[in-house]
Design an enzyme around this catalytic site. Structure first.
Site, short mmCIF file in Angstrom:
data_model
loop_
_atom_site.label_atom_id
_atom_site.label_comp_id
_atom_site.label_asym_id
_atom_site.label_seq_id
_atom_site.Cartn_x
_atom_site.Cartn_y
_atom_site.Cartn_z
N PHE A 94 1.71 13.16 -11.17
CA PHE A 94 1.17 12.39 -12.29
C PHE A 94 -0.02 13.05 -12.96
O PHE A 94 -0.33 12.76 -14.11
CB PHE A 94 0.74 11.00 -11.79
CG PHE A 94 -0.58 11.00 -11.05
CD1 PHE A 94 -1.80 10.94 -11.73
CD2 PHE A 94 -0.60 11.15 -9.67
CE1 PHE A 94 -3.01 10.98 -11.04
CE2 PHE A 94 -1.80 11.19 -8.99
CZ PHE A 94 -3.01 11.11 -9.68
N LYS A 117 12.24 16.13 -12.66
CA LYS A 117 11.91 14.76 -12.27
C LYS A 117 10.39 14.63 -12.31
O LYS A 117 9.69 15.03 -11.39
CB LYS A 117 12.43 14.43 -10.88
CG LYS A 117 12.56 12.90 -10.70
CD LYS A 117 12.09 12.35 -9.39
CE LYS A 117 10.62 12.29 -9.18
NZ LYS A 117 9.78 11.39 -9.93
N GLU A 128 6.78 9.15 -12.12
CA GLU A 128 7.15 7.88 -12.73
C GLU A 128 5.93 7.09 -13.19
O GLU A 128 6.06 6.06 -13.84
CB GLU A 128 8.01 7.05 -11.77
CG GLU A 128 7.30 6.57 -10.51
CD GLU A 128 7.22 7.62 -9.40
OE1 GLU A 128 7.36 8.83 -9.70
OE2 GLU A 128 6.98 7.24 -8.23
N ARG A 129 4.74 7.58 -12.90
CA ARG A 129 3.53 6.86 -13.32
C ARG A 129 3.18 7.11 -14.78
O ARG A 129 2.61 6.25 -15.44
CB ARG A 129 2.32 7.28 -12.48
CG ARG A 129 2.53 7.09 -11.00
CD ARG A 129 1.29 6.57 -10.30
NE ARG A 129 1.56 6.39 -8.88
CZ ARG A 129 2.19 5.32 -8.38
NH1 ARG A 129 2.60 4.34 -9.16
NH2 ARG A 129 2.40 5.24 -7.08
N SER A 189 1.36 16.33 -3.03
CA SER A 189 0.48 16.35 -1.85
C SER A 189 1.11 17.19 -0.74
O SER A 189 2.32 17.43 -0.74
CB SER A 189 0.25 14.93 -1.35
OG SER A 189 1.46 14.44 -0.80
N CYS A 209 -5.72 19.47 -8.66
CA CYS A 209 -5.63 20.20 -7.40
C CYS A 209 -6.60 21.37 -7.39
O CYS A 209 -6.82 22.00 -6.36
CB CYS A 209 -4.21 20.68 -7.14
SG CYS A 209 -3.65 21.91 -8.29
N GLU A 248 -8.26 15.32 0.99
CA GLU A 248 -8.38 15.54 -0.45
C GLU A 248 -8.61 14.16 -1.08
O GLU A 248 -7.73 13.30 -1.02
CB GLU A 248 -7.09 16.17 -0.97
CG GLU A 248 -7.12 16.45 -2.45
CD GLU A 248 -5.86 17.17 -2.94
OE1 GLU A 248 -4.78 16.92 -2.38
OE2 GLU A 248 -5.96 17.99 -3.87
#
Lengths: 496, 496, 496, 496
Positions: C148, C172, C175-176, C225, C280, C382
């Site tokens: 996201f 893909k 979805e957020r 992640s 990140c 993190e």
């Protein structure tokens, strides 16, 4: 007295017509003669190289490389003998000769990677079903003309790469110290190189003129002084040859106020006086930024120079040896005199070195001159002797301007601990080889060597990746296969 | 009548002193004038380029590349106008002009990759804690001198790459068809290029002499005829400039007995007569191997040529247009005459084409000549007209010898279905650009363009990877950081 | 309420079966729905990609590149709209969204160089008359699964390069915040990409499982992640797919005593709090060497943070926006709480930000924590929020050991003026992306992105040169042509 | 009876716990024992490699390369002894062992180019005054697990490159023929490699399990059968290691109707039966296009096979030797039996070879089988014996479909004279290594080796350029130097 001859088509021969004395600069005595090739002899060498070309060109690169692998072994096995030959005729001390030879061998090591270095670029589908690729093909017969100061290394900047790329070679080394060069070339035969691929002609202008005019020679590599480099470049080009010609230098170091002065002094001693300063990468000018840095530097250099000894090549405890000839000795001393006359201060005076037992040797002692300015003769010219001149600048910009204004742009160096100063310097200085706390920034063999401005004539630098490009010509092939029916099966019919 | 001017420092200006007529070759009428730059005007352009250099050089490559991305868009949006300008002054039909423009745009596309292309080589630990890397820095102000036959494409072989590498540029296009070139250069400003980075001076020998002698110019790229290329190369080199000079050509196709003749004929029609043969890659000689192949080829070419139409640029149904000038038309016809006189057979005669409504246009019709031999004038020279000459060889070796013996070595091609014949040909032919069943083997923009022998003077080919190397100079940096105590913590003490 | 759908074979469609809410994190309200693809929908996308592959693979690279040239134009023309979509669903401020988009576009620019990047290596005469070359062929259908936090940039690390290399793609996205990603993919069609080459499926684990198991998928690129990355990597590999999976990070900056602290503070503000720390490459830990540096740094950071404003995406004067969800907000605050409980000092507390008019938004204010230690939960994990933690080390070695001991090895940075400290750090730190006075050392698009240790699973880094290698497979061809007689003339006989 | 031990930290040691017999396959007798390492022994080797890493990593690449230069010399000087060791334990004839060794040495030659191969990419001004470059750093301790069929060559695909890149190495060779491998490793010490950099552990699954699980091992290279390769790849990846695992093969040659059949037969004899077919590049299936080609081929193969002799390794006049074990002999014969049972025709039957004086040797004679089909067991599996199977296809497309449908995709070849057929084949065949009239298209050492489909697990191929990338990890550094005042002169003040 021995006469040093030529290597042509695998045989060592001597022209009887003309010779010249070869001196031992440590004793000042002539000890050998060198044959000076006639036009006919040079043409014989060219013919041999021409004849050897087709087969050598078609030898797979990996097989050509294997000659270089073997050559490296032989150079290492015979290192002492080569260094002795260098010392006798050039005068450099054995540790210095060994360093030179090692640098030469590194170029042989690089040449061993020929199969990798000669890869072309392949593009599939530059158009529908059309492919294109490049090949780097050898030029043919190529020549090298090399100077006295590195009789082993500078030839090895040239011929290993030229040969491994598929060319055949004619080397005209310096007539002042020809023996080590000839000996090295002879080892190539033992390494398995076919006769005619490598040839050596000793000689003078007569030989050079043939190499520059004969149309069978496709390229010329030269290292020497700028006026000759310029002449060679223009002549070779006018005669349709590819040429790279490396000339003179005046390499400056900037010492910044934040530099580690002890380290800088250590480095400068070797860079300025090693090999009597007869190196195109010798560090011959130091520009100290700020009087404080200058005064400290002068004091520490003076101290450090006390430990330096000049003397005969045969004593390995010496730091450096004689210069190449009596005339050259006089020329170097002349520059020191002129600096003194024009107002500089001779801090350490090497004009009358005392080398016991070698009173006729061509010695000049390590010399340090302060307060040098841009107008002095000794600043404008390349002295090529053990003379370090110190200039004083108020700012780094002033110091950089000095360097950028000089005719030559071979090497340069900055001493600093500061990342930003180093980056600004390396980015903006108009010099081809730059050191950050490295006084002799000679690129390693897998990079390329070349100065800017009037230190190099040509687009491509010497050895390394540029050397490969110099010794090859690009061919680009574009290919499309029209259907011939073989694939679709029409061809089943035809033998019937 | 409009006067085509110069583009200097972002402004289009006109010298009033001297002009020359610009013709529409389709009508034979002068329609514009072109300003011929004085020494002062050229020097003004050089000064502008010089002033723009420091900032442009320091602009990150990706930002320089983005000007090229935008330039490509503008070229595409204005393609029709550019093609019309080309047609009016050069005479080529719109489909041909569009092809030329497209090839030019491909060089702009390649230039968009500058950040990738300008990468240097980084070596960690060339010695203990010593690193070394290379940078490819721009040269400064560089110049391009381009011919009439590709007023859009050939300049775009040069300036996009030169500029994206960080140089500033002065273009001297052909004075015969200057308008499309000027217009293209003007688009660069709209693309965001800072003023002074790209400059155009129209002119004649007076301008060229300045570009070749002014020491602020660091490099010259030239495309034209061999005698001029040779002169440019020698002069630029003598004046300390880097130079690549592309000259003339005589491109041969070999047709092997196993070739697909219908395919070969199709390809040859375009390659020989497209753009009236005024291309340095035009296919002007066919060598048929075996009389059978030759006879079939002649018959099919004759048939195929019936469908070709020569005429005014403005009619897109024409296959090709006029040649560039009346004098050139006479020269081309002179070569056809000489072939006939020296014993060749004029199979299809284009000396008196009938182009209704354009009786004063500089037209030559497609011409096919058989039985041409090595001694004929028409064979030795580059005709640069719509003339295809056929020679007959008994063997492939004989055919290849013809090609290898010719003064020029730009492009060549073989028609065959056989893998071995193709490989032998591409390996051994002394020509820089080789086609396998591809009659115009012009390398794509991401390869490099260059002939061998007297077709190119210089080490490096034009555009593509070699172009990047040509427009940059190598700087090698060697770096060592002496411990300054910062890392070990001594520095904790010092600011106190 | 709009439902964000899928892009399959050039058409945007919606699965009706399942949907999920999409929130505006600035208001805390659900504003759209996103379709969650069923197995059948994903398989439809795979089938479309599979069908489009053969023709796309055979499209010349330059033509594939031209779609990217046009795509870049469209992205620039529609930048505002894309940034708005990002802001609405992700919450980042427009200047930040613009930065993200720009970084994405840079990958498109790199992809435009495909013809250069896809060149294989060609070796003539690997043996007598035997040639060998490599081709880099596309893999087939490849998939990308993206997070996201960069809905525009991270997908553009993947699909432009994958597609330009000749693959077809299924993305893909998260979805957020699916809208900007879908919109960008739709622009590709307008840019001229054939249907089926690029497909987007929105979804959850159900979609991912198909992408990881369907044997028509040849490679998977993932960013997310570490635990998920590890799972994706193992599963994809077990199913015979090539995979690169990028995971979490904990990026440390070392501040040395000699650093320019004001500069460091300026840089750290953006690097720690930009995009609410949801990057990140966010700089989340500062290790100050020496208490003096630490105290100064804390004081100046505290001062600098006063000027930071957190707020709704729609106000460009805000520095950063909300985090992505309510749950994530609570998780971030939980880490701050735990640090406090475990003994750290909350210097600036952002747990209760006051964002007037947006009380339900998912906001966390900029937070600064001192005295953090290796054992704390907030240090090990993190956090992915606007939280900067400060640690204190006595020496540079101690600081480096902290970094080398951490599970992650994505990015790191040192602030110093000292060349030696910088070189020692960059050489020895066990982290893939290193900054010297650059706090977010994200490699530019023509280099490659990748962490070490548990920050990346796979051999090859993302985008840049490694990306090209990842999206292609090597084929090596070795070729010899036996004489078929065509060249020697035997063939003259055969058609008779 | 001698026991072959391990090489750990420069010393050759023996585990006493467990041993296994080593056979001479020519006589069928056990002649030596090999120690099977315990967990502790393997961990000792890992500890030695770990300890040697830091210093080796910091050794300049050129110095690491020089160990390889010397290693090459030693391999050449000891070639006869190595070949004898190979022959005694593997059974291959001396000319074949010499070929294997030579191919291994070529990888050492490639490794000698390390300084060139390890160059990173340097970009100046990725932003204003920001530079970025990549370094390729070694991984640490890496392991190789190698098969019996090339005890000298396959290990040398791995360790020379791994070591020269700065890694330390643990090799687990095949326990069937360990002596030549151990001997070669011992030569490295003589070549100057520091102790601990290269280690050999002999062993079985127990050793392998340690290598796959110990976290100090950073990468594993494997060559063997596909099921084991798959297991190794999954396990190594799951344990956080980089891995490349090469598996089985079924290499097809297509013989086209236009092929030079005599040439094809000559090539196929060696490619199918050399080394008893125990090569992952052995040519084990011929697909003839058209019955005419098939019949001719069968007839000529049959004729050619009459001249082949199978026998003991010690007689250099033999063409090939025994297979590796009695069990393997039975397995090979079992495949021949199954082909016969499933309807194929045994044209030449090698099931009962007569090797006088070596009745207990593990010999299988050269076998030719016609009318093989896709369903047969002997077609699906890799036989790894001297068995050539012939299939018949009506068209080239049918032949290519066979190859593309097979599970493996290691090597393949086409025999044709036609450029178009060759290009279509090499472009579209789903195999990693393709020969055009070259039956064993093993890439030379400066290209990379790797199959497609289930013949290789991993992104990167073995040795060559991909090998360098496999044995290094990319680090990207981005650097900016803030002004510290040193350059501008502020610093003049500070030491005072």
């Amino acid at each position: 007295m021995t006469t040093v001859g030529h290597l042509i088509n695998g045989e060592t021969i001597t022209d009887n017509a003309r010779t010249q004395d070869v001196y031992n600069p440590s004793t000042g005595k002539a000890t050998k003669k060198v044959a000076l090739a006639s036009v006919e002899t040079v043409e014989k060498a060219i013919a041999a190289a021409q004849a050897a070309f087709p087969e050598w060109r078609n030898t797979p690169p990996i097989k050509r490389a294997r000659v270089m692998f073997r050559f490296k072994e032989l150079l290492e096995q015979n290192a002492d003998h080569i260094c002795k030959l260098i010392g006798e005729e050039h005068g450099k001390i054995s540790h210095d000769a060994a360093g030179e030879l090692q640098r030469g061998i590194e170029n042989v090591e690089f040449a061993c990677g020929a199969p990798e270095l000669l890869k072309g670029e392949h593009s599939k589908n530059v158009g529908p079903n059309i492919d294109s690729w490049s090949e780097f093909q050898p030029l043919g017969v190529v020549a090298g003309i090399t100077p006295f100061n590195f009789p082993a290394m500078v030839p090895m900047w040239m011929f290993p790469l030229a040969i491994v790329c598929g060319n055949t070679f004619i080397l005209k080394p310096s007539e002042r110290d020809p023996s080590s060069t000839l000996y090295i070339a002879q080892l190539l035969k033992e390494a398995g190189l076919p006769d005619g691929v490598m040839n050596v002609v000793n000689g003078d202008k007569e030989s050079v003129d043939v190499l520059l005019s004969d149309e069978r020679i496709k390229a010329v590599s030269f290292v020497g002084s700028t006026p000759i480099a310029e002449h060679i470049y223009a002549t070779a080009n006018a005669n349709g040859k590819r040429c790279q010609a490396l000339g003179g230098a005046k390499n400056h170091a900037i010492v910044m106020p934040d530099a580690d002065i002890d380290n800088a002094v250590n480095q400068l001693l070797g860079a300025a006086f090693g090999s009597s300063g007869e190196r195109c990468m010798a560090l011959s000018v130091v520009v100290a930024v700020g009087d404080e840095a200058a005064d400290t530097l002068i004091a520490k250099m003076q101290e450090g120079m006390k430990g330096l000894s000049v003397g005969a090549f045969s004593d390995p405890s010496n730091d450096f040896g004689p210069v190449i000839t009596q005339q050259h000795k006089e020329k170097v001393i002349g520059y020191i005199n002129s600096a003194e006359e024009q107002g500089a201060k001779i801090v350490v005076d090497g004009r009358k070195p005392n080398v016991e037992g070698y009173e006729d040797g061509f010695f000049v002692g390590a010399t340090l001159i302060d307060n040098v300015t841009q107008e002095m003769e000794s600043y404008k010219a390349e002295i090529f002797g053990p003379v370090l001149q110190v200039m004083r600048a108020k700012t780094m910009e002033e110091a950089m301007k000095l360097i950028n204004d000089h005719e030559y742009g071979n090497g340069t160096c900055i001493f600093t601990r500061d990342g930003e100063a180093a980056r600004f310097f390396s980015d903006n200085i108009q010099v081809g080889m730059v050191g950050i706390n490295v006084p002799l920034p000679v690129p390693v063999a897998y990079h390329s060597f070349g100065g800017w401005k009037r230190s190099l004539f040509g687009d491509l630098h010497a050895y390394g990746p540029d050397g490969v490009r110099f010794y090859t010509k690009r061919k680009t092939i574009t290919q499309r296969w029209p259907s011939s029916g073989v694939r679709e099966g029409i061809s089943f019919a035809f033998p019937s």
